[in-house]
Design an enzyme around this catalytic site. Structure first.
Site, mmCIF file in Angstrom:
data_model
loop_
_atom_site.group_PDB
_atom_site.id
_atom_site.type_symbol
_atom_site.label_atom_id
_atom_site.label_comp_id
_atom_site.label_asym_id
_atom_site.label_seq_id
_atom_site.Cartn_x
_atom_site.Cartn_y
_atom_site.Cartn_z
ATOM 1 N N HIS A 135 -66.929 -69.867 -27.693
ATOM 2 C CA HIS A 135 -66.545 -70.045 -29.147
ATOM 3 C C HIS A 135 -65.075 -69.489 -29.598
ATOM 4 C CE1 HIS A 135 -66.125 -69.115 -33.751
ATOM 5 N NE2 HIS A 135 -65.606 -68.260 -33.193
ATOM 6 N N GLU A 136 -64.966 -68.006 -29.157
ATOM 7 C CA GLU A 136 -63.847 -67.390 -28.831
ATOM 8 C C GLU A 136 -63.172 -68.447 -27.685
ATOM 9 O OE1 GLU A 136 -63.002 -65.402 -29.919
ATOM 10 O OE2 GLU A 136 -64.751 -64.774 -31.039
ATOM 11 N N HIS A 139 -61.422 -70.877 -29.431
ATOM 12 C CA HIS A 139 -60.050 -70.382 -30.333
ATOM 13 C C HIS A 139 -58.540 -70.266 -29.430
ATOM 14 C CE1 HIS A 139 -61.586 -69.759 -33.892
ATOM 15 N NE2 HIS A 139 -62.460 -68.544 -33.766
ATOM 16 N N GLU A 222 -62.551 -71.887 -38.107
ATOM 17 C CA GLU A 222 -64.347 -71.562 -37.435
ATOM 18 C C GLU A 222 -65.318 -72.590 -36.949
ATOM 19 O OE1 GLU A 222 -64.459 -68.328 -36.452
ATOM 20 O OE2 GLU A 222 -62.933 -67.789 -36.922
#
Lengths: 318, 189
Positions: A135-136, A139, A222
């Site tokens: 997930h990070e 980003h 997100e």
């Protein structure tokens, strides 16, 4: 970023132009030059020092030489996900906090940083940790880190300048109107009024718009990063279970302050409306409702299971 | 007259954009493939150490260890390029993956092994190594698929010849036995 500088240039030079229209003579456009300079300097400064400031504020320390098994696993997992995402390995930081959370910061994929709390290392198994790191890195790959870190600084800067200018206008404004009415050239009337109205409105809504923009961008991002994580790990259910664990450990992450909230995987402040739906929550929360994120991920997971026939084990790497 | 000129400019710009897009994807595909190589090399270098580390503790599983070493030596020997090369490399590496996963399963079968010494750490390294290769392949396959799709889709396909775009092979599991879920024997011998 460029928009920010241009916006400030409009605020400054627009003010000068209105002054010029109302006064008739041509002053040196000091407001415009001053504001544009301020905007450029703040933007540049927040761009340069944003990541360090965020990391410093959380009290994170960099993981250079892993000692424990958990740290070694973290380094391995980050390297694996960097390979999956096709980006260079980010620098890894550990935040000494017992609440599970994680965030990414940095300028671009070549120079990014990922920070996780000790609580996250404690409660997540390997798959879940992988999903969170995915997930990070989502980003990072989407360039969200640059956008987010810069937005955080810019919201602050707009507020600051607005407050300062507001005080100055309050003192000088009355004099301006009183004096200019006599000298105003006849032909510039309607244009002047429209410009003035537009200019004043810009000033009033500037901070509000930047803030709402930051939040809207953050919420959309997100979902996107969740999807990227699923794309990297091919295992959306792992992220769903990680999010469930993070949510059930509801205590706010004390060491992550308000300014960095929208960088994290879960809202560190534990605000109530993060978990609600509806217009107000949609407008004010930095994160989409956790239940929505989890159900979307589970949907992806079940679709994947169905495609593979449901009987065989998920072939995604563990 | 002007309309024709404008149209020509628009088409020229589109051709440039499509051409550059294809070239960029082509290089990304090549790079993704090289990333697999990097990870495979890392695995080849790691295996002798891993095997040495467990040799003493796993004297009774000699055949599993020998299979790993043999598969590793086979994989190191393969040195080919081109589309044929991809096939050869992937065959050898898949054999090695199979041998390694059997080793992992074997280690899993002896909990007391994990408790002693650095076997637990070894297991983590092994898992990570296999994951890295899997993820590198995944990235390669994703990039190559994007590249293949782009060069076959309609307007871009007109420029494909100009950019010397050719279909790239995906990294596949060749062997049917590899495809099967490994049988795990949980009975203690």
């Amino acid at each position: 970023m460029i928009g920010f500088v241009l916006f400030f240039a409009w605020l400054g030079f627009g003010g000068d132009y209105i002054w010029f229209l109302s006064n008739g003579h041509h002053p040196f456009p000091w407001v415009g030059i001053l504001l544009t300079t301020v905007a450029i300097v703040t933007a540049w400064y927040s761009y340069k020092t944003g990541p360090e400031k965020v990391l410093w504020a959380t009290g994170a320390h960099e993981l250079i030489d892993p000692q424990t098994d958990a740290e070694r696993q973290l380094v391995n997992v980050v390297e694996e996900m960097a390979i999956a995402a096709g980006v260079p390995r980010p620098r890894i930081w550990i935040v000494p906090d017992d609440d599970p959370n994680a965030f990414a910061t940095g300028h671009d994929p070549r120079d990014s940083q990922i920070a996780v709390t000790q609580g996250l290392l404690r409660i997540c198994n390997r798959d879940e940790l992988q999903a969170v790191i995915g997930h990070e890195l989502g980003h990072v790959k989407n360039l969200d880190v640059r956008l987010m870190t810069t937005l955080a600084a810019l919201v602050g800067a707009v507020l600051l300048v607005r407050d300062g200018m507001g005080r100055m206008m309050g003192r000088g404004g009355g004099r301006l109107v009183g004096r200019s009415s006599g000298r105003r050239s006849k032909d510039a009337g309607p244009l002047l009024v429209i410009l003035l109205a537009l200019w004043v409105i810009s000033w009033i809504i500037a901070p509000l718009v930047t803030q709402l923009l930051a939040m809207a961008v953050s919420r959309k991002r997100e979902y996107l990063a969740d999807a990227m994580s699923a794309q990297f790990t091919r295992n959306p259910l792992a992220l769903a279970s990680a999010l469930e664990k993070i949510e059930s450990a509801a205590a706010p992450t004390a060491s992550i302050k308000r300014g960095a909230a929208h960088l994290c995987i879960a809202d560190p402040l534990g605000r109530r409306f993060t978990n609600r739906e509806g217009w107000l929550a949609d407008t004010l929360a930095t994160h989409p409702p956790m239940s929505m994120r989890i159900s979307r991920l589970k949907g992806m997971g079940y679709a994947q299971l169905k495609k593979e026939g449901g009987s065989s084990a998920i072939s995604a790497p563990a | 007259m002007w309309v024709v000129l404008l149209l020509a400019v628009v088409i020229a710009l589109w051709v440039i954009a499509a051409y550059n897009g294809l070239i960029s994807l082509k290089n990304q595909t090549v790079n993704a493939f090289k990333q697999i190589d990097v990870q495979l090399k890392r695995r080849h270098d790691l295996i002798p150490n891993l095997v040495n580390a467990v040799k003493g503790a796993m004297d009774f599983e000699r055949s599993t260890l020998e299979a790993v070493i043999q598969a590793r030596n086979q994989a190191v020997k393969v040195n080919a390029s081109g589309p044929e090369g991809i096939k050869q490399i992937s065959q050898a590496e898949n054999a090695l993956s199979g041998a390694l996963s059997r080793l992992l399963v074997t280690v899993e079968r002896y909990p007391e092994l994990k408790a002693t010494g650095n076997i637990g750490q070894l297991q983590e390294e092994l898992t990570s190594t296999e994951n890295r290769i899997a993820f590198a392949r995944q990235l390669y396959n994703d990039t190559a698929t994007q590249y293949n799709t782009k060069q076959q889709q309609f307007p871009t396909t007109l420029v494909a010849g100009l950019a010397h775009a050719e279909r790239t092979d995906l990294w596949e599991i060749e062997d049917q036995a590899e495809r099967a879920v490994p049988q795990v024997d949980l009975s203690r011998r």
